[in-house]
Design a protein around this motif. Structure first.
Motif, mmCIF file in Angstrom:
data_model
loop_
_atom_site.group_PDB
_atom_site.id
_atom_site.type_symbol
_atom_site.label_atom_id
_atom_site.label_comp_id
_atom_site.label_asym_id
_atom_site.label_seq_id
_atom_site.Cartn_x
_atom_site.Cartn_y
_atom_site.Cartn_z
ATOM 1 N N GLU A 106 -3.523 -0.276 -2.962
ATOM 2 C CA GLU A 106 -4.419 0.095 -1.866
ATOM 3 C C GLU A 106 -5.878 0.232 -2.348
ATOM 4 O OE1 GLU A 106 -2.282 2.304 0.970
ATOM 5 O OE2 GLU A 106 -4.049 3.508 1.460
ATOM 6 N N LEU A 107 -6.041 0.840 -3.517
ATOM 7 C CA LEU A 107 -7.411 1.058 -4.017
ATOM 8 C C LEU A 107 -8.120 -0.270 -4.307
ATOM 9 C CD1 LEU A 107 -7.090 4.113 -6.456
ATOM 10 C CD2 LEU A 107 -7.721 4.082 -4.047
ATOM 11 N N GLN A 108 -7.345 -1.275 -4.727
ATOM 12 C CA GLN A 108 -7.949 -2.588 -5.012
ATOM 13 C C GLN A 108 -8.505 -3.230 -3.747
ATOM 14 O OE1 GLN A 108 -5.000 -4.452 -8.363
ATOM 15 N NE2 GLN A 108 -4.398 -4.518 -6.273
ATOM 16 N N ASN A 109 -7.858 -2.901 -2.616
ATOM 17 C CA ASN A 109 -8.209 -3.609 -1.376
ATOM 18 C C ASN A 109 -9.117 -2.813 -0.442
ATOM 19 O OD1 ASN A 109 -6.537 -5.634 -2.288
ATOM 20 N ND2 ASN A 109 -4.730 -4.706 -1.345
ATOM 21 N N GLU A 110 -9.387 -1.557 -0.782
ATOM 22 C CA GLU A 110 -10.196 -0.718 0.116
ATOM 23 C C GLU A 110 -11.589 -0.489 -0.470
ATOM 24 O OE1 GLU A 110 -9.484 0.823 3.091
ATOM 25 O OE2 GLU A 110 -7.516 -0.150 3.180
ATOM 26 N N GLN A 111 -12.548 -0.288 0.414
ATOM 27 C CA GLN A 111 -13.894 0.104 -0.016
ATOM 28 C C GLN A 111 -14.138 1.526 0.460
ATOM 29 O OE1 GLN A 111 -16.126 -1.759 -1.649
ATOM 30 N NE2 GLN A 111 -14.836 -3.585 -1.745
ATOM 31 N N TYR A 112 -14.633 2.392 -0.437
ATOM 32 C CA TYR A 112 -14.951 3.763 -0.033
ATOM 33 C C TYR A 112 -16.449 3.983 -0.197
ATOM 34 C CZ TYR A 112 -9.919 4.267 -0.192
ATOM 35 O OH TYR A 112 -8.587 4.076 0.037
ATOM 36 N N GLY A 132 0.841 -1.189 0.000
ATOM 37 C CA GLY A 132 0.000 0.000 0.000
ATOM 38 C C GLY A 132 0.874 1.236 0.000
ATOM 39 N N GLU A 172 -9.445 10.719 -0.864
ATOM 40 C CA GLU A 172 -8.402 9.773 -0.430
ATOM 41 C C GLU A 172 -7.261 9.715 -1.446
ATOM 42 O OE1 GLU A 172 -7.975 7.625 2.317
ATOM 43 O OE2 GLU A 172 -9.391 9.055 3.153
ATOM 44 N N THR A 201 -13.064 3.604 -10.004
ATOM 45 C CA THR A 201 -11.855 2.905 -9.528
ATOM 46 C C THR A 201 -11.196 2.171 -10.690
ATOM 47 O OG1 THR A 201 -13.027 2.569 -7.462
ATOM 48 C CG2 THR A 201 -10.990 1.332 -7.739
ATOM 49 N N LEU A 225 -13.610 8.765 -2.232
ATOM 50 C CA LEU A 225 -12.542 8.129 -3.014
ATOM 51 C C LEU A 225 -11.610 9.202 -3.589
ATOM 52 C CD1 LEU A 225 -11.183 5.755 -4.480
ATOM 53 C CD2 LEU A 225 -12.975 5.865 -6.223
ATOM 54 N N LYS A 271 -3.409 10.733 -0.565
ATOM 55 C CA LYS A 271 -2.354 9.707 -0.614
ATOM 56 C C LYS A 271 -1.295 10.066 -1.654
ATOM 57 C CE LYS A 271 -5.477 6.074 0.960
ATOM 58 N NZ LYS A 271 -4.957 5.755 2.279
#
Ligand code: MRU
Length: 358
Positions: free
Chosen positions: A62-68, A32, A77, A121, A74, A81
């Motif tokens: 990180e975007l693949q693994n997070e939910q916003y 990440g 974030e 995304t 989004l 980042k």
């Protein structure tokens, strides 16, 4: 097999730990943005294009693994980042330019009511994904333009001898390299007699990394210490010096690895042309001249220690700038993926680039 500094497979990112090279080949997982910042700051990955790519890919992980909850969050974030990643190393402008383009895209996508958050995304990740391929294609073009330029006044059957500084090869980019790409292209065309690479104190990118690439690719090369450049130019005919860039100002002044400036002065004295090989993403048109380029200062330990062994007298003070600025007047040409420009011609590129016009 080509050296691979950045592994990006099935959404997983790993970087070859360049602190350990050439003794140990070990890949470090980047899970990440926090890991991305660290591998860049610690110089496990380095070189202006590689810094930009790894920074952006760490966000992709990180975007693949997070939910916003929504597109607005989004977007916020993403912006936060990316700005954080830029702070890992201040001199190379490529990551700044890449992040600005991505923030602009995030703004556009978040305002587009016809797309969902998952489409946003997806489009964003696709854009980051394309960076690796584009960098390799740009480097190949730089290599060919550079080889052609260096050979333009050399009789057809003659070979050339070049000097390069720091590491600008596969390890500093997505592949092939910029200045080392020019060397590779000359070698591929059977026109390279020899390349001399400088040790590049204090981090030794030349001795550890460029020498490693040359040996790996069987390119005829010789390692010299940084203080041997003048003696080399006096004793052997050198056709050109070719170096990379961390940031080129609008007037052509160029920040590159510490020591480039003194090589440029020596080259001028000996009448050897000095070329800067860099993609357009290394050019910062908002900076009129080199005085405006922030120069990173690194920890004393990089100078005082070698492999954890203290080599400098205890108590001595140190000054450790990672880069210096070579004035445009010492630069023969800037080799980009769209051609070779004299420093004063860079404005032509500015006019054709829409990058900062919005
Ligand atoms: O401190 P580094 O190793 O990141 O510095 C690298 C250089 O100065 C390179 O010449 C430059 O980034 C261009 S790499 C294609």
């Amino acid at each position: 097999m080509a050296l691979e500094a950045i592994k990006w497979v099935n959404g997983k990112l790993e970087v070859l730990d360049q602190i350990l090279l050439p003794a140990i080949t070990r890949y470090v997982p980047v899970r990440g943005v926090e890991d991305g910042w660290l591998v860049i700051n610690k110089m496990q990955v380095r070189g202006a294009p590689a810094i930009a790519i790894v920074g952006c890919l760490s966000l992709a992980v990180e975007l693949q693994n997070e939910q916003y909850p929504d597109k607005c969050t989004l977007r916020r974030e993403i912006e936060g980042k990316l700005n954080y990643l830029v702070s890992a190393r201040p001199t190379a402008v490529n990551i700044k330019i890449a992040t600005e383009e991505l923030i602009e895209l995030a703004n556009k996508l978040s305002k587009d009511d016809s797309i969902t958050i998952s489409q946003m995304t997806e489009q964003f990740l696709k854009k980051i994904d394309s960076m690796l391929e584009k960098d390799i294609a740009d480097n190949k073009a730089i290599g060919d333009f550079g080889a052609k330029e260096i050979l333009k006044n050399i009789p057809k059957d003659n070979l050339v001898r070049v000097i390069t500084h720091c590491n600008t090869g596969s390890l500093a980019t997505a592949g092939y390299g910029t200045a080392l790409g020019v060397v590779r292209s000359l070698h591929d065309k059977n026109r390279l007699e020899h390349v001399y690479c400088t040790e590049t104190r204090p981090y030794n990118q030349g001795a550890r990394l460029t020498a490693y690439e040359l040996v790996h690719d069987k390119i005829p090369g010789t390692l010299i210490c940084d203080d041997m450049v003048a003696a080399l130019m006096k004793s052997r005919p050198i056709s050109a010096v070719v170096v990379g860039a961390d940031r080129v100002a609008a007037n052509g002044d160029t920040a590159n690895k510490i020591g480039t400036y003194q090589i440029a002065i020596i080259a001028k004295h000996h009448g050897v042309p000095l070329y800067v090989a860099a993609p357009q993403t290394s050019i910062d048109f908002r900076i009129p001249g080199g005085d405006h380029i922030p120069i990173e200062e690194r920890p004393d330990r990089e100078m005082t220690h070698l492999n954890d062994q203290r080599i400098a007298a205890v108590g001595i003070q140190c000054w450790n700038p990672a880069f210096d600025v070579t004035p445009a007047s010492l630069i023969t040409g800037i080799i980009t993926e769209v051609g070779v420009f004299r420093p004063e011609e860079l404005t032509k590129l500015r006019n054709s680039s829409q990058r900062f016009d919005n």
